[in-house]
Write an enzyme that holds these catalytic residues in place. Structure first.
Site, mmCIF file in Angstrom:
data_model
loop_
_atom_site.group_PDB
_atom_site.id
_atom_site.type_symbol
_atom_site.label_atom_id
_atom_site.label_comp_id
_atom_site.label_asym_id
_atom_site.label_seq_id
_atom_site.Cartn_x
_atom_site.Cartn_y
_atom_site.Cartn_z
ATOM 1 N N ALA A 57 0.874 -1.160 -0.021
ATOM 2 C CA ALA A 57 -0.018 -0.024 0.047
ATOM 3 C C ALA A 57 0.948 1.089 -0.202
ATOM 4 O O ALA A 57 1.839 1.364 0.888
ATOM 5 C CB ALA A 57 -1.001 -0.044 1.171
ATOM 6 N N TYR A 181 -9.351 1.203 5.833
ATOM 7 C CA TYR A 181 -8.550 2.503 5.708
ATOM 8 C C TYR A 181 -9.495 3.400 4.903
ATOM 9 O O TYR A 181 -10.842 3.186 4.744
ATOM 10 C CB TYR A 181 -7.527 2.164 4.572
ATOM 11 C CG TYR A 181 -6.706 1.219 5.485
ATOM 12 C CD1 TYR A 181 -5.755 1.466 6.652
ATOM 13 C CD2 TYR A 181 -6.063 -0.021 4.847
ATOM 14 C CE1 TYR A 181 -4.990 0.692 7.295
ATOM 15 C CE2 TYR A 181 -5.103 -0.794 5.564
ATOM 16 C CZ TYR A 181 -4.559 -0.589 6.721
ATOM 17 O OH TYR A 181 -3.758 -1.350 7.421
ATOM 18 N N ARG A 323 1.202 -14.092 2.322
ATOM 19 C CA ARG A 323 1.942 -14.864 3.054
ATOM 20 C C ARG A 323 2.692 -16.166 2.635
ATOM 21 O O ARG A 323 3.802 -16.392 2.629
ATOM 22 C CB ARG A 323 1.233 -15.376 4.578
ATOM 23 C CG ARG A 323 1.113 -14.199 5.357
ATOM 24 C CD ARG A 323 -0.119 -14.688 6.646
ATOM 25 N NE ARG A 323 -0.232 -13.681 7.484
ATOM 26 C CZ ARG A 323 -1.126 -12.779 7.333
ATOM 27 N NH1 ARG A 323 -1.934 -12.475 6.186
ATOM 28 N NH2 ARG A 323 -1.329 -11.642 8.220
#
Length: 356
Positions: A57, A181, A323
């Site tokens: 981001a 966000y 991940r």
């Protein structure tokens, strides 16, 4: 046929396979600048065979960072180091993508490994902003409610950041409208209590996102794809729902958005999320079938067989791995071997391609 390794053309950009490096925060920048860590982190995933490599981001304003150590693109000086990275990614036959973001009320935090604590302005942090003056929880600051003029300034910042991303050599933009966000804060009725044209009805709550999309499309070449990452569900009975996501997807498709990256959660704490392998894939499938837009699946996708099933069954058009690609940057190369598909390896690594 192995569907995971079929190419996908989106506008003028062709992905060589369906494996995408999901944006993953590294909290390793100073003043927003990319450095050698980002070069190696992103470059190694391109070497590993992913078709599209997204940055973490990337903040469109200094106050839009999750932490003071986030990647940024709010000034022209950021372009040079990013261009070094995109040149390398392209040289590996991969596509460089940038996720543009503003953290809203969840900003000004320390690095996770140092406690993930609020950093006050007196210690190098800043006042956070949001659609409404409601903190995420008791550990977060009470944010400043954005005025109309301030909303317009942030929309302009997304457009300016897009121009810099283009200068830096990126070929896909993703708007971060998920995980609690700023844009997600406007979308969700749990965090948006405004009574003006940016709050209340569904149409008003999506206005901020639509205006950002329009501003970006004014700058971004028509031949380059535009993605939007959403939280497809707030996992809360009074929050944003999968039906809202399908409705939004239909509208975004009409506004020149090409793919919905379907994640979930993050808008409020203390909700029960049934995390398990592939637990978010049904969101991608529902949005894809309900709107006709391309979708990306995320969430505990860890094996080649699982990724292949998602693509082959029509649950998504791409898989975005996070991940698993931290554990194994060369997952695509390994997937080719395990699925017995002859994926191209870098010539420097060819001698390791054989099983023995």
């Amino acid at each position: 046929m192995i569907h995971l390794f079929q190419s996908l053309k989106i506008r003028d950009i062709e992905l060589k396979n369906r494996i995408v490096v999901s944006p993953m925060c590294q909290y390793s920048s100073e003043d927003g600048f990319a450095n050698d860590w980002h070069f190696v982190h992103l470059g190694s995933r391109a070497v590993g065979g992913a078709a599209l490599v997204f940055t973490e981001a990337t903040a469109v304003t200094p106050e839009g960072r999750i932490s003071p150590f986030d990647l940024g693109i709010w000034k022209d000086e950021h372009v040079e180091q990013l261009q070094r990275i995109t040149n390398f990614i392209i040289a590996q036959d991969a596509v460089p993508g940038m996720q543009l973001a503003h953290a809203g009320r969840k900003a000004s935090k320390s690095q996770p490994w140092t406690g993930d604590k609020l950093i006050p302005p007196s210690a190098g942090g800043w006042k956070t902003v949001a659609p409404s003056s409601i903190p995420f929880n008791e550990d977060y600051d009470k944010p400043h409610e954005l005025s109309i003029a301030e909303i317009n300034e942030i929309i302009d910042a997304f457009a300016a950041a897009t121009g810099r991303a283009l200068m830096a050599g990126f070929k896909v933009i993703e708007i971060h409208a998920a995980h609690g966000y700023l844009i997600n804060e406007f979308l969700s009725p749990l965090s948006n209590k405004r009574e003006d044209e940016y709050g209340g009805s569904f149409e008003n709550r999506i206005r901020f996102l639509l205006e950002i999309v329009a501003a970006i499309r004014d700058v971004w070449p028509q031949g380059y794809p535009l993605f939007v990452r959403i939280s497809a569900s707030d996992w809360h009975p009074e929050g944003w729902s999968i039906d809202d996501s399908v409705k939004l997807a239909k509208i975004l498709k009409e506004h020149a958005v090409d793919l919905m990256d379907c994640s979930s959660g993050g808008i409020v704490p203390n909700v029960r999320i049934p995390a398990a392998p592939g637990y978010q894939v049904p969101f991608s499938e529902t949005v894809r079938k309900g709107s006709g837009i391309l979708t990306g699946a995320v969430g505990i996708i860890t094996t080649p067989e699982q990724a292949e099933t998602i693509i082959a069954s029509g649950q998504a058009d791409v898989v975005l791995l996070a991940r698993e690609l931290l554990r194994d940057p060369y997952f695509p190369l390994r997937a080719g071997r395990e699925l017995e598909y002859d994926i191209h390896w870098p010539v420097q690594y060819e001698r390791a391609k054989r099983k023995k």
